[in-house]
Design a protein around this motif. Structure first.
Motif, PDB file in Angstrom:
ATOM      1  N   UNK A   1       0.829  -1.201   0.000  1.00 35.45           N
ATOM      2  CA  UNK A   1       0.000   0.000   0.000  1.00 35.45           C
ATOM      3  C   UNK A   1       0.863   1.251   0.000  1.00 35.45           C
ATOM      4  N   UNK A   2       0.277   2.330  -0.530  1.00 40.37           N
ATOM      5  CA  UNK A   2       0.907   3.651  -0.459  1.00 40.37           C
ATOM      6  C   UNK A   2      -0.193   4.656  -0.148  1.00 40.37           C
ATOM      7  N   UNK A   3       0.214   5.782   0.414  1.00 38.95           N
ATOM      8  CA  UNK A   3      -0.766   6.835   0.706  1.00 38.95           C
ATOM      9  C   UNK A   3      -1.229   7.469  -0.602  1.00 38.95           C
ATOM     10  N   UNK A   4      -2.500   7.736  -0.653  1.00 33.14           N
ATOM     11  CA  UNK A   4      -3.073   8.346  -1.856  1.00 33.14           C
ATOM     12  C   UNK A   4      -2.901   9.859  -1.798  1.00 33.14           C
ATOM     13  N   UNK A   5      -2.454  10.418  -2.910  1.00 35.09           N
ATOM     14  CA  UNK A   5      -2.349  11.873  -2.995  1.00 35.09           C
ATOM     15  C   UNK A   5      -3.510  12.447  -3.816  1.00 35.09           C
ATOM     16  N   UNK A   6      -4.547  11.619  -4.049  1.00 32.87           N
ATOM     17  CA  UNK A   6      -5.729  12.094  -4.794  1.00 32.87           C
ATOM     18  C   UNK A   6      -6.531  13.118  -3.989  1.00 32.87           C
ATOM     19  N   UNK A   7      -6.373  13.093  -2.644  1.00 37.52           N
ATOM     20  CA  UNK A   7      -7.179  13.972  -1.790  1.00 37.52           C
ATOM     21  C   UNK A   7      -6.304  14.956  -1.016  1.00 37.52           C
ATOM     22  N   UNK A   8      -5.142  15.211  -1.485  1.00 38.99           N
ATOM     23  CA  UNK A   8      -4.231  16.160  -0.848  1.00 38.99           C
ATOM     24  C   UNK A   8      -2.821  15.926  -1.344  1.00 38.99           C
ATOM     25  N   UNK A   9      -2.028  16.970  -1.315  1.00 38.60           N
ATOM     26  CA  UNK A   9      -0.639  16.859  -1.786  1.00 38.60           C
ATOM     27  C   UNK A   9       0.206  16.134  -0.741  1.00 38.60           C
ATOM     28  N   UNK A  10       1.389  15.726  -1.138  1.00 38.00           N
ATOM     29  CA  UNK A  10       2.316  15.065  -0.216  1.00 38.00           C
ATOM     30  C   UNK A  10       2.635  15.976   0.966  1.00 38.00           C
ATOM     31  N   UNK A  11       2.752  17.275   0.726  1.00 36.47           N
ATOM     32  CA  UNK A  11       3.027  18.236   1.801  1.00 36.47           C
ATOM     33  C   UNK A  11       1.869  18.282   2.791  1.00 36.47           C
ATOM     34  N   UNK A  12       0.638  18.221   2.284  1.00 36.47           N
ATOM     35  CA  UNK A  12      -0.535  18.252   3.170  1.00 36.47           C
ATOM     36  C   UNK A  12      -0.608  16.982   4.020  1.00 36.47           C
ATOM     37  N   UNK A  13      -0.200  15.852   3.459  1.00 32.38           N
ATOM     38  CA  UNK A  13      -0.229  14.596   4.214  1.00 32.38           C
ATOM     39  C   UNK A  13       0.781  14.599   5.362  1.00 32.38           C
ATOM     40  N   UNK A  14       1.848  15.383   5.221  1.00 34.25           N
ATOM     41  CA  UNK A  14       2.862  15.445   6.279  1.00 34.25           C
ATOM     42  C   UNK A  14       2.465  16.363   7.429  1.00 34.25           C
ATOM     43  N   UNK A  15       1.431  17.179   7.246  1.00 35.41           N
ATOM     44  CA  UNK A  15       0.963  18.047   8.329  1.00 35.41           C
ATOM     45  C   UNK A  15       0.346  17.189   9.423  1.00 35.41           C
ATOM     46  N   UNK A  16       0.506  17.616  10.657  1.00 32.92           N
ATOM     47  CA  UNK A  16      -0.045  16.873  11.795  1.00 32.92           C
ATOM     48  C   UNK A  16      -1.560  17.015  11.806  1.00 32.92           C
ATOM     49  N   UNK A  17      -2.227  15.859  11.923  1.00 29.54           N
ATOM     50  CA  UNK A  17      -3.688  15.819  11.961  1.00 29.54           C
ATOM     51  C   UNK A  17      -4.115  15.142  13.254  1.00 29.54           C
ATOM     52  N   UNK A  18      -5.355  15.298  13.672  1.00 27.09           N
ATOM     53  CA  UNK A  18      -5.822  14.627  14.900  1.00 27.09           C
ATOM     54  C   UNK A  18      -5.639  13.110  14.787  1.00 27.09           C
ATOM     55  N   UNK A  19      -5.497  12.450  15.941  1.00 27.54           N
ATOM     56  CA  UNK A  19      -5.262  11.009  15.954  1.00 27.54           C
ATOM     57  C   UNK A  19      -6.366  10.209  15.267  1.00 27.54           C
ATOM     58  N   UNK A  20      -7.593  10.699  15.285  1.00 31.70           N
ATOM     59  CA  UNK A  20      -8.703   9.925  14.699  1.00 31.70           C
ATOM     60  C   UNK A  20      -8.845  10.161  13.184  1.00 31.70           C
ATOM     61  N   UNK A  21      -7.850  10.808  12.578  1.00 34.88           N
ATOM     62  CA  UNK A  21      -7.882  11.046  11.124  1.00 34.88           C
ATOM     63  C   UNK A  21      -7.793   9.727  10.363  1.00 34.88           C
ATOM     64  N   UNK A  22      -8.548   9.604   9.299  1.00 35.01           N
ATOM     65  CA  UNK A  22      -8.471   8.438   8.429  1.00 35.01           C
ATOM     66  C   UNK A  22      -7.634   8.809   7.205  1.00 35.01           C
ATOM     67  N   UNK A  23      -6.582   8.072   6.944  1.00 35.36           N
ATOM     68  CA  UNK A  23      -5.755   8.312   5.781  1.00 35.36           C
ATOM     69  C   UNK A  23      -6.192   7.384   4.654  1.00 35.36           C
TER      70      UNK A  23
END
Length: 193
Positions: free
Chosen positions: A166-188
């Protein structure tokens, strides 16, 4: 022996005797091992075994690690714990009380020894592992782990240990946005490789 005269022999023996006597006098004048007292094993100092002990509570003590040897002035009957080389301590232990002064004891089987109390080195964790949810569209949830700082308030994509394939999808945000800290209950969102 034919090259040395009796006079040279006696002169050499006298110098050696004076050196030993001077070392003994210096040891007798000083209350602690300092730069003024030469460390001459067997002459000014004697070997003393260090036994490391841990207090387990309720009157129970256990020997920890290997014993060590230190040189103690012949005139001393105690040792400052702070003077013991820290390299001699058992691994993962530190001195319980560096300000302690311990008595040199004597036993027929152990010889001269001291008992020094040590405690575990408590390692404070800096990271913790948390569970995260990954979503493979349209509705396949996958469990994963993330390693974050103990005091973290959220998780970023860089913290996630992705499952194989598996890899993280960048269809719903850029790689930079994925590296931002999100709440623990975030679904990636993930996709298959």
């Amino acid at each position: 022996m034919s090259n040395i005269s009796r006079r040279q022999f006696l002169k050499g023996a006298g110098v050696a005797t004076l050196a030993v006597a001077a070392a003994g006098v210096l040891a007798g004048c000083s209350g602690n091992a300092g730069p003024d007292v030469p460390d001459v094993p067997g002459v000014t100092t004697r070997p003393v075994t260090v036994i490391f002990m841990k207090d387990e509570g309720n009157g129970v003590t256990n020997v920890v690690g290997e014993t060590a040897k230190i040189d103690v002035l012949k005139t001393e009957n105690s040792v400052k714990v702070a003077d013991i080389d820290k390299k001699l301590l058992p691994e993962d232990y530190h001195l319980e009380n560096e300000n302690a002064v311990v008595e040199v004891r004597k036993d027929d089987s152990k010889g001269e020894y001291i008992i020094v109390f040590v405690t575990d080195v408590t390692v404070t964790p800096t990271k913790k592992t948390i569970d995260v949810k990954l979503l493979e569209l349209p509705n396949n949830y996958i469990k994963a782990k993330a390693e974050v700082a103990v005091d973290a308030t959220g998780v970023s994509a860089a913290d996630i240990q992705l499952p194989d394939g598996y890899k993280l999808s960048t269809d719903y945000g850029t790689a930079e946005e994925l590296l931002k800290v999100r709440p623990f209950d975030t679904v990636f969102i993930v996709t298959k490789l």
